[in-house]
Design a protein around this motif. Structure first.
Motif, mmCIF file in Angstrom:
data_model
loop_
_atom_site.group_PDB
_atom_site.id
_atom_site.type_symbol
_atom_site.label_atom_id
_atom_site.label_comp_id
_atom_site.label_asym_id
_atom_site.label_seq_id
_atom_site.Cartn_x
_atom_site.Cartn_y
_atom_site.Cartn_z
ATOM 1 N N THR A 1 0.824 -1.218 0.000
ATOM 2 C CA THR A 1 0.000 0.000 0.000
ATOM 3 C C THR A 1 0.857 1.266 0.000
ATOM 4 O O THR A 1 1.246 1.749 -1.053
ATOM 5 C CB THR A 1 -0.968 0.005 1.200
ATOM 6 N N SER A 2 1.161 1.803 1.163
ATOM 7 C CA SER A 2 1.787 3.123 1.269
ATOM 8 C C SER A 2 3.194 3.199 0.683
ATOM 9 O O SER A 2 3.633 4.275 0.283
ATOM 10 C CB SER A 2 1.800 3.597 2.723
ATOM 11 N N ASP A 3 3.909 2.099 0.613
ATOM 12 C CA ASP A 3 5.256 2.115 0.032
ATOM 13 C C ASP A 3 5.243 2.100 -1.489
ATOM 14 O O ASP A 3 6.293 2.224 -2.109
ATOM 15 C CB ASP A 3 6.080 0.919 0.530
ATOM 16 N N VAL A 4 4.069 1.935 -2.091
ATOM 17 C CA VAL A 4 3.962 1.961 -3.551
ATOM 18 C C VAL A 4 3.814 3.416 -3.972
ATOM 19 O O VAL A 4 2.813 4.059 -3.655
ATOM 20 C CB VAL A 4 2.753 1.141 -4.059
ATOM 21 N N PRO A 5 4.815 3.974 -4.666
ATOM 22 C CA PRO A 5 4.747 5.394 -5.017
ATOM 23 C C PRO A 5 3.682 5.664 -6.078
ATOM 24 O O PRO A 5 3.492 4.867 -6.992
ATOM 25 C CB PRO A 5 6.144 5.684 -5.555
ATOM 26 N N VAL A 6 2.990 6.783 -5.926
ATOM 27 C CA VAL A 6 2.028 7.190 -6.946
ATOM 28 C C VAL A 6 2.806 7.407 -8.245
ATOM 29 O O VAL A 6 3.825 8.078 -8.275
ATOM 30 C CB VAL A 6 1.282 8.480 -6.531
ATOM 31 N N GLY A 7 2.342 6.773 -9.310
ATOM 32 C CA GLY A 7 3.027 6.861 -10.600
ATOM 33 C C GLY A 7 4.144 5.841 -10.761
ATOM 34 O O GLY A 7 4.841 5.813 -11.771
ATOM 35 N N GLY A 8 4.344 4.978 -9.777
ATOM 36 C CA GLY A 8 5.410 3.983 -9.839
ATOM 37 C C GLY A 8 4.936 2.649 -9.313
ATOM 38 O O GLY A 8 3.740 2.428 -9.118
ATOM 39 N N GLY A 9 5.886 1.759 -9.075
ATOM 40 C CA GLY A 9 5.538 0.449 -8.559
ATOM 41 C C GLY A 9 6.758 -0.366 -8.198
ATOM 42 O O GLY A 9 7.892 0.062 -8.421
ATOM 43 N N HIS A 10 6.529 -1.534 -7.621
ATOM 44 C CA HIS A 10 7.600 -2.466 -7.277
ATOM 45 C C HIS A 10 7.013 -3.872 -7.124
ATOM 46 O O HIS A 10 5.805 -4.052 -7.066
ATOM 47 C CB HIS A 10 8.329 -2.035 -5.996
ATOM 48 N N ARG A 11 7.897 -4.863 -7.037
ATOM 49 C CA ARG A 11 7.460 -6.243 -6.838
ATOM 50 C C ARG A 11 7.242 -6.479 -5.348
ATOM 51 O O ARG A 11 7.966 -5.965 -4.505
ATOM 52 C CB ARG A 11 8.491 -7.229 -7.381
ATOM 53 N N ALA A 12 6.229 -7.283 -5.050
ATOM 54 C CA ALA A 12 5.924 -7.662 -3.671
ATOM 55 C C ALA A 12 5.541 -9.134 -3.655
ATOM 56 O O ALA A 12 5.004 -9.657 -4.634
ATOM 57 C CB ALA A 12 4.789 -6.815 -3.113
ATOM 58 N N SER A 13 5.817 -9.804 -2.561
ATOM 59 C CA SER A 13 5.449 -11.204 -2.393
ATOM 60 C C SER A 13 4.021 -11.303 -1.880
ATOM 61 O O SER A 13 3.637 -10.590 -0.954
ATOM 62 C CB SER A 13 6.381 -11.892 -1.392
ATOM 63 N N ASN A 65 -1.599 4.632 -9.238
ATOM 64 C CA ASN A 65 -1.786 6.042 -9.539
ATOM 65 C C ASN A 65 -2.728 6.590 -8.469
ATOM 66 O O ASN A 65 -2.998 5.906 -7.486
ATOM 67 C CB ASN A 65 -2.262 6.279 -10.983
ATOM 68 N N ASP A 66 -3.235 7.780 -8.640
ATOM 69 C CA ASP A 66 -4.064 8.386 -7.584
ATOM 70 C C ASP A 66 -5.298 7.571 -7.232
ATOM 71 O O ASP A 66 -5.713 7.536 -6.082
ATOM 72 C CB ASP A 66 -4.505 9.793 -8.000
ATOM 73 N N LEU A 67 -5.903 6.919 -8.211
ATOM 74 C CA LEU A 67 -7.198 6.292 -8.003
ATOM 75 C C LEU A 67 -7.194 4.774 -7.967
ATOM 76 O O LEU A 67 -8.124 4.171 -7.442
ATOM 77 C CB LEU A 67 -8.181 6.759 -9.086
ATOM 78 N N VAL A 68 -6.192 4.135 -8.559
ATOM 79 C CA VAL A 68 -6.197 2.679 -8.663
ATOM 80 C C VAL A 68 -4.831 2.074 -8.355
ATOM 81 O O VAL A 68 -3.802 2.731 -8.459
ATOM 82 C CB VAL A 68 -6.656 2.186 -10.065
ATOM 83 N N VAL A 69 -4.883 0.806 -7.995
ATOM 84 C CA VAL A 69 -3.694 -0.028 -7.819
ATOM 85 C C VAL A 69 -3.816 -1.166 -8.822
ATOM 86 O O VAL A 69 -4.892 -1.746 -8.973
ATOM 87 C CB VAL A 69 -3.620 -0.611 -6.394
ATOM 88 N N GLN A 70 -2.720 -1.481 -9.489
ATOM 89 C CA GLN A 70 -2.742 -2.585 -10.443
ATOM 90 C C GLN A 70 -1.776 -3.672 -9.986
ATOM 91 O O GLN A 70 -0.665 -3.371 -9.570
ATOM 92 C CB GLN A 70 -2.350 -2.124 -11.841
#
Length: 150
Positions: free
Chosen positions: A72-84, A106-111
């Motif tokens: 959640t909070s560690d995922v930057p808006v406009g960016g992303g990373h891998r998580a287990s 992004n501001d409204l969704v998580v993919q």
């Protein structure tokens, strides 16, 4: 239309021969379908990355906050990373193998996309038959935070 995420308790039965620790963790259920089953984490003796605090309060208290932040909070808006999402039932170490996902926001969704089996020392094995999924941010955040509240 966005996808719907729920958490459902997973129970790994313990045994003495071979020695296996009983675990209570969470499955990620998307649109009513278990990702534990879809990713075949069940056949790899994995468990969810979040512990169910109703059954494992000490483990949940120690680890769920940090793991939830990675989703959640560690995922930057406009960016992303891998998580287990699913990890070794005994130690949670990536070297034992894990089902991972690319979490982007992004501001409204998580993919969630690019699901893979990873072990940290070989190229990941893509799970092309799973995802991608897109969640409305507020509903997604509420679902992940329930792992700390249960």
């Amino acid at each position: 239309m966005t996808d719907q995420l729920e958490l459902a308790t997973l129970h790994r039965v313990g045994s003495t021969s071979p020695l296996k620790k009983a675990r209570y963790t969470f499955d990620f259920v998307v649109n009513g379908a278990s990702l534990f089953k879809a990713t075949e984490a069940s056949s790899l003796d994995m468990c969810g990355c979040l512990s169910d605090p109703r059954f494992e309060p000490e483990v949940a208290d120690r680890f769920n906050g940090g793991i939830a932040s990675l989703l959640t909070s560690d995922v930057p808006v406009g960016g992303g990373h891998r998580a287990s999402l699913f990890v070794c039932s005994e130690c949670g170490d990536l070297a034992c193998g894990a089902i991972t996902v690319l979490v982007a926001r992004n501001d409204l969704v998580v993919q969630w996309s690019d699901f893979a089996y990873d072990n940290g020392y070989k190229a990941g094995t893509k799970l092309a038959h799973v995802g991608p999924f897109e969640f409305e941010w507020a509903a997604y955040l509420a679902a992940i935070r329930r792992a700390d509240a249960d």
